[in-house]
Every structure is written in C-alpha cells, then in structure tokens.
Design an enzyme around this catalytic site. Structure first.
Site, PDB file in Angstrom:
ATOM      1  N   ASP A 186     -14.559   4.884  42.798  1.00 53.44           N
ATOM      2  CA  ASP A 186     -15.971   4.590  43.082  1.00 53.44           C
ATOM      3  C   ASP A 186     -16.724   5.912  43.168  1.00 53.44           C
ATOM      4  OD1 ASP A 186     -18.316   3.384  43.741  1.00 53.44           O
ATOM      5  OD2 ASP A 186     -17.605   2.448  45.581  1.00 53.44           O
ATOM      6  N   ASP A 238     -20.637   2.894  37.928  1.00 57.75           N
ATOM      7  CA  ASP A 238     -20.091   3.789  38.948  1.00 57.75           C
ATOM      8  C   ASP A 238     -18.740   3.381  39.523  1.00 57.75           C
ATOM      9  OD1 ASP A 238     -21.018   1.565  40.276  1.00 57.75           O
ATOM     10  OD2 ASP A 238     -22.028   2.680  41.867  1.00 57.75           O
ATOM     11  N   GLU A 239     -18.046   2.438  38.908  1.00 60.24           N
ATOM     12  CA  GLU A 239     -16.750   2.058  39.464  1.00 60.24           C
ATOM     13  C   GLU A 239     -15.832   1.499  38.395  1.00 60.24           C
ATOM     14  OE1 GLU A 239     -16.742  -1.293  42.193  1.00 60.24           O
ATOM     15  OE2 GLU A 239     -18.721  -1.899  41.475  1.00 60.24           O
TER      16      GLU A 239
END
Length: 350
Positions: free
Chosen positions: A9, A107-108
């Site tokens: 993350d 973002d992950e």
C-alpha cells in the site's frame, strides 16, 4: 518455504506524487483536490499529507472545510494522468519480484509469494520501490488478503506488519467490528444493535442469527471476516475496470426537470463514449442524484444486451431518472456504466 499474501500500500500516494514535483512543500500540510481552489464550492479533497491529516483533513473533506481546519495548507489541483504514470512505475517494480501481482488500483496491490522470510522480502520490496520511484509503501503480511490488507494498515507509514491466523485473536479480538475489511460504520451499527460490538463477539455469534438479520450470504460472511478468514488466491491477469462513471456537482442547485434530464443525457453520452474508446460494452446504467443538502439516491437500468449505442444508453439513463422524485433541488448528478466483463484467468499463488 510456504505461501504468503502480501499487501503493498503506497503511503499518501497522490500527495507523495505531488511532493516529488514540489519538493519545497515537504513537511507542510498539502491538500490535493479539484482544481486546487479551496474557495470553490462543492469540491472535495482527493488526499492530504500526514501534516494536513493531523489537522482533520482527509480524503473526501470539502475543500472549504479543509481551508477552515488548516488555513496554512497548500492546495494543489488533482492530476490523474500523473498518478496513473507513477502507479505504473510502482507496479513494474513489483512485477520484477518472484511473485504473482494483483493490482487493486493506483496505490495498492496484493502479492502471492513463497518464502521462508516474508519480512525480508517485504523490506526488499520497500527498498526497490523507494530506489526506483522515490515513493514509500507499507507492506502487510498475512495468510490471506483480508489479513494482509489489515496488516498494511497497522504498518503505516513505511512499515512492515504480519497478521496471520496464529496472531489473529491477539491482535484483532478486542477491536470494534468496523476494524474488519468490508465492515463499515452502517453495518457495525446494525451489529451493535445485536450486542456485537467487537471482533471477538462477532466471531462467536450464531451464524443463523446473523443470516436472519443480514441475509443467508452476508450474515455468515460477516462472521467469516471476524474469524480472520478470506481469499488467498491472487489474480495475475491485468486489472480490468468493471465500469466507469461521470458526475457533475453544480455551483447552483438544479430545479428544472428538463434541465436535469438534459444534464443526465449529456453524462450518459460521455460514459458511452468512454466505454467505446476503451473497447468495452455497457450492460447496466446507474443514475446518481444528490439532493440538497446532501441526500444521495441511485437508480439502475439493466440493458437488454451489451451495447455502446449512445441512444440506448441515454434512454436507459432517462428511464432510471424517471424513477426519482425531483421535487427537491439537485446539487449533483452522475451516470455510471457497468461493463461486460471478459473471461478472466485466475491463478493461485505459487
């Protein structure tokens, strides 16, 4: 060696990308959203740096509220193409490791790995991401995605944390039910009405009682989450959007039904063009209406067959709009398109 699931993350991702472009702003409260004008009504923050978050500014905070809470913040406009490019660089780094990589957005990502030292691998990943992209990430380690996702939250910022079946009870049983991935405040409130306020209480709950309150599928699934269970399979095929939407917040509320219909028609044509440009067919249309001051409702229309015909999609959107009571002023309109999904190949972690 054994199989693990890692959740990578990126820390304050959008803000971090902006700080790479504006290094002089490091250490200052920065808010990203809209066109960067905090006085513009009805625009919200896409993200904020940790310095701004400490002052009560978070994703979704109205920019005017953010300005009141943090008058010395720097406000920047949102730049999605820059974030997409930065995300692609990070995912390329992750794919260089001996892991199955499942991207979950900008973002992950989840990684399926086999190793006897997941913490060492996690630190190697963090180091590689930092060296090649200048971005920071937190890494959660678990037996499944649910555990890994929660673990990365405990690791923030820039840390590594392990949460597994062996440590689940110790780390999670005392926490409120909305600490679980997939349980929000509304569901937690309903659980509290049943006397189930902690993860331990939910884990010990009667499955039949939960099924009676939340349905035969959702009820037992809630208890499943409280037991620390979850999917461990990692999908290695590229992430494919399930749909796309367009919405507009109006500076002045709309009250004329004809104008509202015209706006919905325009949004429907936009999402149809977006779908056609992406080579995707639309199977369902959703219209979202936010009434003043902040009441939001949605209506859906399922299409008879997949299509990218503007007239068909616009007609479906107007059919959905006709099911609203438009007697109240409208502050936001949105049209969403659900796409026909291609067959996906799922592969287990190594």
């Amino acid at each position: 060696m054994r199989t693990w699931v890692l959740h990578v993350d990126l820390d304050q991702f959008i803000a971090a990308v902006e700080l790479l472009r504006h290094p002089e702003l490091r250490g200052r409260p920065v808010v990203v959203g809209g066109d960067g004008d905090p006085t513009r009504p009805r625009t919200v923050a896409a993200t904020a740096t940790y310095e701004a978050r400490a002052r009560g500014v978070h994703s979704g905070t109205p920019l005017r509220t953010a300005l009141r809470r943090c008058p010395d913040a720097v406000f920047l406009p949102s730049d999605p193409p820059a974030y997409e490019a930065a995300s692609a660089r990070v995912m390329a780094v992750l794919r260089d490791f001996p892991a199955d990589v499942e991207v979950w957005g900008w973002d992950e990502a989840f990684l399926g790995v086999r190793t006897d030292d997941p913490e060492a691998l996690a630190r190697d990943i963090q180091r590689a991401v930092r060296e090649r992209t200048e971005l920071s990430c937190s890494v959660g380690i678990g037996d499944n995605k649910h555990q890994a996702k929660l673990a990365s939250g405990f690791a923030k910022p820039a840390g590594v944390h392990r949460l597994t079946g062996d440590t689940w009870a110790e780390q999670m049983n005392h926490r409120p039910t909305n600490a679980l991935w997939g349980i929000g405040a509304k569901t937690a409130g309903k659980l509290a009405e049943l006397g189930l306020r902690t993860v331990a209480e939910l884990a010990a709950a009667d499955p039949e009682g939960l099924a009676g309150r939340f349905g035969p599928t959702n009820g037992p699934w809630l208890r499943y989450l409280a037991l620390g269970k979850g999917e461990a399979e990692v999908v290695t095929t590229p992430w494919i959007p399930r749909g796309h939407s367009r919405e507009t917040t109006y500076r002045e509320d709309l009250t004329d039904p004809a104008e509202i219909a015209a706006q919905v028609s325009g949004l429907a044509r936009q999402v149809t063009a977006d779908a056609a440009g992406a080579g995707r067919a639309i199977i369902r249309v959703t219209v979202k209406v936010r009434f003043a001051p902040f009441l939001t409702r949605t209506r859906q229309t399922t299409l008879p067959s997949p299509t990218t015909d503007p007239g068909t999609v616009t007609g479906a959107a107007l059919d959905a709009l006709a099911r609203f009571d438009l007697s109240r002023p409208v502050r936001l309109l949105g049209v969403g398109a659900a796409y026909q999904m291609p067959a996906r190949t799922r592969t287990a972690s190594p």
